[in-house]
Design a protein around this motif. Structure first.
Motif, PDB file in Angstrom:
ATOM      1  N   ALA A  55       5.409  -2.927  -2.322  1.00 40.05           N
ATOM      2  CA  ALA A  55       6.038  -1.611  -2.461  1.00 40.05           C
ATOM      3  C   ALA A  55       7.519  -1.763  -2.820  1.00 40.05           C
ATOM      4  N   LEU A  56       8.195  -2.723  -2.206  1.00 36.58           N
ATOM      5  CA  LEU A  56       9.603  -2.962  -2.529  1.00 36.58           C
ATOM      6  C   LEU A  56       9.769  -3.383  -3.983  1.00 36.58           C
ATOM      7  N   ALA A  57       8.849  -4.192  -4.479  1.00 39.17           N
ATOM      8  CA  ALA A  57       8.930  -4.663  -5.866  1.00 39.17           C
ATOM      9  C   ALA A  57       8.803  -3.512  -6.859  1.00 39.17           C
ATOM     10  N   GLU A  58       8.178  -2.426  -6.451  1.00 34.44           N
ATOM     11  CA  GLU A  58       8.002  -1.273  -7.332  1.00 34.44           C
ATOM     12  C   GLU A  58       9.228  -0.362  -7.371  1.00 34.44           C
ATOM     13  N   LEU A  59      10.160  -0.559  -6.453  1.00 32.26           N
ATOM     14  CA  LEU A  59      11.353   0.289  -6.405  1.00 32.26           C
ATOM     15  C   LEU A  59      12.340  -0.090  -7.502  1.00 32.26           C
ATOM     16  N   ALA A  61      14.649   5.312  -1.540  1.00 27.38           N
ATOM     17  CA  ALA A  61      13.784   4.151  -1.327  1.00 27.38           C
ATOM     18  C   ALA A  61      12.831   4.412  -0.164  1.00 27.38           C
ATOM     19  N   LYS A  62      13.350   4.957   0.930  1.00 23.12           N
ATOM     20  CA  LYS A  62      12.497   5.249   2.087  1.00 23.12           C
ATOM     21  C   LYS A  62      11.422   6.266   1.745  1.00 23.12           C
ATOM     22  N   GLN A  63      11.777   7.280   0.964  1.00 27.90           N
ATOM     23  CA  GLN A  63      10.786   8.277   0.556  1.00 27.90           C
ATOM     24  C   GLN A  63       9.661   7.619  -0.234  1.00 27.90           C
ATOM     25  N   ARG A  64      10.018   6.793  -1.191  1.00 33.70           N
ATOM     26  CA  ARG A  64       9.003   6.134  -2.014  1.00 33.70           C
ATOM     27  C   ARG A  64       8.161   5.170  -1.192  1.00 33.70           C
ATOM     28  N   LEU A  65       8.806   4.436  -0.292  1.00 27.30           N
ATOM     29  CA  LEU A  65       8.062   3.494   0.546  1.00 27.30           C
ATOM     30  C   LEU A  65       7.089   4.232   1.455  1.00 27.30           C
ATOM     31  N   ARG A  66       7.525   5.318   2.048  1.00 28.70           N
ATOM     32  CA  ARG A  66       6.631   6.103   2.912  1.00 28.70           C
ATOM     33  C   ARG A  66       5.408   6.576   2.136  1.00 28.70           C
ATOM     34  N   GLN A  67       5.672   7.100   0.946  1.00 23.82           N
ATOM     35  CA  GLN A  67       4.572   7.604   0.130  1.00 23.82           C
ATOM     36  C   GLN A  67       3.624   6.462  -0.245  1.00 23.82           C
ATOM     37  N   ARG A  68       4.178   5.342  -0.647  1.00 26.90           N
ATOM     38  CA  ARG A  68       3.374   4.204  -1.099  1.00 26.90           C
ATOM     39  C   ARG A  68       2.581   3.569   0.047  1.00 26.90           C
ATOM     40  N   LEU A  69       3.171   3.514   1.240  1.00 28.09           N
ATOM     41  CA  LEU A  69       2.543   2.827   2.372  1.00 28.09           C
ATOM     42  C   LEU A  69       1.719   3.759   3.260  1.00 28.09           C
ATOM     43  N   ARG A  70       1.747   5.047   2.995  1.00 25.02           N
ATOM     44  CA  ARG A  70       1.036   6.013   3.843  1.00 25.02           C
ATOM     45  C   ARG A  70      -0.462   5.703   3.929  1.00 25.02           C
ATOM     46  N   ASN A  71      -1.093   5.404   2.806  1.00 25.53           N
ATOM     47  CA  ASN A  71      -2.537   5.163   2.816  1.00 25.53           C
ATOM     48  C   ASN A  71      -2.907   3.971   3.682  1.00 25.53           C
TER      49      ASN A  71
END
Length: 170
Positions: free
Chosen positions: A107-111, A150-160
């Protein structure tokens, strides 16, 4: 109260099917519907409700949400107890930790680079915004904003993965 009886006959099966589809438990579905119709009968101004069908659907949906919250709260309590008794070096804990770190790295690599750097430096490396600002020449406000996105994107990406592994998805 014959109006309530007619409404019950009219909506009972459809609402029961809906609740069972949402939660999967027949007896809990019946309890939820009893609660919904009890609330309708206790409404002082039930005759003034313009669209009783819509009211019933909304009330049913709200009871399902309440039901899920209670179950989730119970699971979280059970999980805390399990975590307290499960050793940190247990194989399943090691595997879970490894999987979570792999997912976080992906997920970090996608930011975008700026967001990733703001997040990694402050969250994972423990730098203050002031330190990072001095090193990079970027204002603290900009760093805070980058980390926020970054936190918003990580939350969305890791939610599943979180829901699948931690919350025992319903």
């Amino acid at each position: 109260m014959s109006g309530i009886t007619e409404l019950f006959k009219r909506f009972r099966q459809t609402l029961t099917d809906y609740v069972r589809w949402q939660i999967g438990d027949v007896s809990d579905a019946e309890d939820i519907l009893q609660d919904v119709f009890l609330c309708l009968t206790l409404q002082r101004d039930a005759e003034e409700i313009e669209n009783v069908g819509a009211w019933l659907w909304r009330a049913t949906r709200n009871r399902i949400i309440d039901y899920r919250r209670k179950r989730r709260a119970g699971r979280l309590t059970d999980e805390k107890e399990d975590r307290q008794t499960a050793p940190e070096d247990a194989p399943e804990m090691k595997l879970l930790r490894k999987l979570m770190w792999q997912q976080l790295e992906e997920a970090l690599a996608e930011l975008p680079e700026e967001q990733r750097k703001a997040f990694v430096e402050t969250e994972l490396k423990g730098k203050s915004y002031q330190q990072l600002s001095e090193e990079t020449g970027v204002t603290i406000a900009t760093l805070v904003s980058r980390k926020h996105y970054a936190k918003q994107r990580l939350r969305q990406r890791l939610r599943n993965i979180y829901e699948e592994l931690i919350m025992d998805k319903e």
